[in-house]
Design a protein around this motif. Structure first.
Motif, short mmCIF file in Angstrom:
data_model
loop_
_atom_site.label_atom_id
_atom_site.label_comp_id
_atom_site.label_asym_id
_atom_site.label_seq_id
_atom_site.Cartn_x
_atom_site.Cartn_y
_atom_site.Cartn_z
N VAL A 228 0.82 -1.21 0.00
CA VAL A 228 0.00 0.00 0.00
C VAL A 228 0.86 1.26 0.00
N ARG A 229 2.16 1.12 0.24
CA ARG A 229 3.04 2.28 0.20
C ARG A 229 3.52 2.60 -1.23
N THR A 230 3.16 1.74 -2.18
CA THR A 230 3.50 2.03 -3.57
C THR A 230 2.40 2.90 -4.18
N ASN A 231 2.74 3.61 -5.25
CA ASN A 231 1.76 4.47 -5.90
C ASN A 231 0.54 3.69 -6.37
N THR A 232 0.79 2.53 -6.98
CA THR A 232 -0.31 1.74 -7.55
C THR A 232 -1.30 1.33 -6.47
N PHE A 233 -0.79 0.77 -5.38
CA PHE A 233 -1.71 0.25 -4.36
C PHE A 233 -2.27 1.35 -3.47
N GLY A 234 -1.54 2.43 -3.30
CA GLY A 234 -2.13 3.57 -2.61
C GLY A 234 -3.33 4.08 -3.38
N ALA A 235 -3.19 4.17 -4.71
CA ALA A 235 -4.30 4.64 -5.56
C ALA A 235 -5.47 3.68 -5.51
N ILE A 236 -5.20 2.37 -5.62
CA ILE A 236 -6.28 1.37 -5.60
C ILE A 236 -7.06 1.44 -4.30
N MET A 237 -6.34 1.50 -3.19
CA MET A 237 -7.01 1.45 -1.89
C MET A 237 -7.76 2.75 -1.57
N ARG A 238 -7.29 3.87 -2.08
CA ARG A 238 -8.08 5.10 -1.91
C ARG A 238 -9.36 5.04 -2.73
N VAL A 239 -9.27 4.50 -3.96
CA VAL A 239 -10.48 4.34 -4.78
C VAL A 239 -11.43 3.36 -4.11
N ARG A 240 -10.88 2.27 -3.57
CA ARG A 240 -11.72 1.28 -2.87
C ARG A 240 -12.46 1.94 -1.70
N SER A 241 -11.74 2.75 -0.94
CA SER A 241 -12.34 3.43 0.21
C SER A 241 -13.46 4.38 -0.23
N GLN A 242 -13.22 5.14 -1.30
CA GLN A 242 -14.23 6.07 -1.78
C GLN A 242 -15.46 5.33 -2.35
N LEU A 243 -15.22 4.21 -3.01
CA LEU A 243 -16.34 3.39 -3.51
C LEU A 243 -17.18 2.87 -2.35
N SER A 244 -16.50 2.43 -1.29
CA SER A 244 -17.20 1.92 -0.12
C SER A 244 -18.08 3.00 0.49
N PHE A 245 -17.54 4.20 0.60
CA PHE A 245 -18.32 5.32 1.13
C PHE A 245 -19.52 5.61 0.23
N ALA A 246 -19.30 5.58 -1.08
CA ALA A 246 -20.38 5.88 -2.04
C ALA A 246 -21.51 4.86 -1.94
N VAL A 247 -21.15 3.59 -1.66
CA VAL A 247 -22.17 2.54 -1.49
C VAL A 247 -23.11 2.92 -0.35
N HIS A 248 -22.53 3.23 0.81
CA HIS A 248 -23.36 3.59 1.97
C HIS A 248 -24.14 4.88 1.71
N GLN A 249 -23.49 5.83 1.05
CA GLN A 249 -24.16 7.10 0.78
C GLN A 249 -25.37 6.91 -0.12
N TYR A 250 -25.22 6.09 -1.17
CA TYR A 250 -26.33 5.86 -2.11
C TYR A 250 -27.54 5.28 -1.38
N PHE A 251 -27.32 4.22 -0.62
CA PHE A 251 -28.44 3.56 0.04
C PHE A 251 -29.05 4.45 1.11
N ASN A 252 -28.22 5.20 1.82
CA ASN A 252 -28.73 6.12 2.84
C ASN A 252 -29.60 7.19 2.21
N LYS A 253 -29.14 7.74 1.08
CA LYS A 253 -29.92 8.79 0.40
C LYS A 253 -31.25 8.26 -0.12
N ASN A 254 -31.29 6.96 -0.41
CA ASN A 254 -32.50 6.38 -1.02
C ASN A 254 -33.37 5.62 -0.02
N GLY A 255 -33.16 5.89 1.27
CA GLY A 255 -34.08 5.38 2.29
C GLY A 255 -33.90 3.93 2.67
#
Length: 480
Positions: A125-152
């Motif tokens: 995760v200290r490499t550029n590639t895996f730092g980028a992947i894991m940040r995208v993964r984290s943002q996707l995870s947040f977006a999942v919860h946000q979508y369902f929360n917004k839609n009741g």
């Protein structure tokens, strides 16, 4: 002392003010320029060292991999490659990294294969590639919860240890507190599971769906997002033994509504990362383009990464019945010329990844939702159509990976569900509680499952699912 994230400083205009930053050294040039990264962004912060007034013992410890604290003034950078830099006034070594030891690891500043990176998953995760992947993964995870929360939707935590096999697949990891060398036995020599911790056979969950259904039939709209486990001996680039599943279940919703929900959900989370992961996606896109240059033309990605993501967001998913898809595949060139590994000969065939990708990438050139599958190749809980041979199932197929979503309208009729369970050998006594939901206020309801890692795989352009989860669990591998 409070420190500032590098991501904030790189956007800051608060010049000639002092800040404190902490991070790991990515490079140290000419005893003067430190490239510092703290994981908050792909980009490094340049820290300019006054080496003549910095203690020799500190300079000697500023090595790649070391953790340091830098206090200094934020300035506009005169050099190329960065907008701002820190003029260091004080440097503290927080954690050393011996250069000789670093050379033996993936922290050494040279190109490493993805296989080598997997061997050191605790450092990748200290490499550029895996730092980028894991940040995208984290943002996707947040977006999942946000979508369902917004839609009741209500977030439900379903059991990880369960006595039911939702898929009827039988590929499960057993859970026991028995001494496996000497378990209690019945008179006939079989293991007496009544003596086990839970008083019955139990296993790690393969899906939270059945339990989520019970909650949808009380809360209306629910979703689960948690770990699932398959003891499937598949050593491929698309399979993991432990992965995360997103599973919404909705009461008073038929298959059409289910397809609408799945398409809207996927477009939302992808749009979210397009807006919030610009630097990381640009880096991953460039990485994928460089990788493609070494591949034969036929194997190269037809679109750049962000172009592919925008394509999904901006285009309607093509909805095609299984029967129509079989006709297309039977008459396709790869099938007629026997280029497929699995030749499509008749209706009822279970589609493989090569067939799914052909439909998406070659024939329709868009994401595809297949629906109304043969009942014989689908699970017992899927609603039987009036023709008696197909079920109200749907799969969403994406370029590059094939199936990304599997779902269905659930069988709400008690008599039909009981008949299907008998035919498929599903134990009614084990699922008495599931059948109860059809006795007390049954209604049309639907849901789907989306393997989170397959979504991350698509979003990052990576080719192996082991590279989009922090610590992959695969056959013969439970390291870390």
């Amino acid at each position: 002392m409070k420190h500032t994230k590098i991501a904030e400083l790189l956007k800051s205009d608060l010049f000639l003010q002092d800040f404190t930053v902490k991070g790991w050294v990515r490079a140290f040039r000419s005893n003067r320029f430190i490239a510092l990264n703290d994981g908050s962004t792909l980009n490094n912060l340049q820290c300019v060292v006054d080496f003549e007034n910095t203690p020799e013992e500190v300079l000697e410890e500023i090595n790649v991999g070391a953790a340091i604290e830098v206090r200094g003034m934020l300035k506009e950078s005169e050099g190329k490659g960065q907008r701002v830099e820190i003029e260091a006034k004080e440097i503290k070594i927080l954690g050393i990294a011996n250069p000789e030891d670093v050379k033996k690891t993936i922290l050494s500043p040279k190109r490493h294969s993805l296989e080598k990176l997997r061997e050191q998953a605790h450092l990748r995760v200290r490499t550029n590639t895996f730092g980028a992947i894991m940040r995208v993964r984290s943002q996707l995870s947040f977006a999942v919860h946000q979508y369902f929360n917004k839609n009741g939707f209500n977030y439900v935590n379903t059991p990880i240890i369960t006595g039911s096999d939702a898929e009827g697949a039988g590929e499960m990891f057993k859970v026991t507190n028995f001494d496996i060398k000497n378990p209690p036995k019945k008179e006939d020599g079989s293991i007496d599971y009544k003596e086990d911790f839970f008083g019955k056979e139990s296993n790690l969950t393969v899906s939270g769906q059945l339990e989520a259904e019970t909650y949808a039939l009380g809360l209306g709209q629910v979703y689960t997002f948690g770990p699932t486990f398959r003891a499937e001996n598949s050593n491929t680039s698309r399979h993991l033994a432990e992965f995360w599943m997103i599973e919404p279940e909705v009461a008073f919703c038929d298959l059409d509504g289910n397809m609408d929900l799945a398409e809207d959900f996927i477009k939302y989370v992808i749009q979210y990362i397009l807006e919030n992961c610009e630097d990381d996606l640009a880096f991953l896109e460039d990485r994928l383009a460089q990788e493609d240059k070494s591949k034969p033309q036929a194997e190269r990605s037809p679109m750049l990464l962000r172009e592919k993501l925008r394509f999904v967001v901006e285009n309607q998913f093509k909805r095609v019945s299984y029967t129509e898809a079989i006709d297309i595949l039977k008459n396709s060139k790869p099938n007629k010329k026997k280029k497929f590994n699995y030749i499509i000969e008749e209706w009822g065939a279970d589609l493989q990844s090569e067939h799914e990708r052909y439909l998406v990438e070659k024939h329709f050139k868009s994401p595809v939702i297949l629906f109304d599958y043969p009942a014989k190749i689908k699970a017992f809980y899927m609603r039987l159509n009036d023709d008696g041979k197909t079920v109200r199932a749907m799969d969403i197929l994406f370029p590059g990976i094939g199936e990304i979503v599997g779902g269905s309208q659930r069988e709400e009729r008690l008599d039909v569900l009981e008949t299907k369970m008998k035919e498929l050998g599903v134990d009614e006594k084990e699922l008495w509680w599931y059948l109860d939901t059809r006795r007390f206020g049954t209604c049309v309801h639907s849901g789907f499952g989306l393997g989170f890692e397959r979504l991350v795989l698509f979003a990052t352009g990576m080719g192996n699912i082991r590279d989009v989860i922090p610590f992959p669990r695969t056959p013969k591998n439970a390291e870390f």
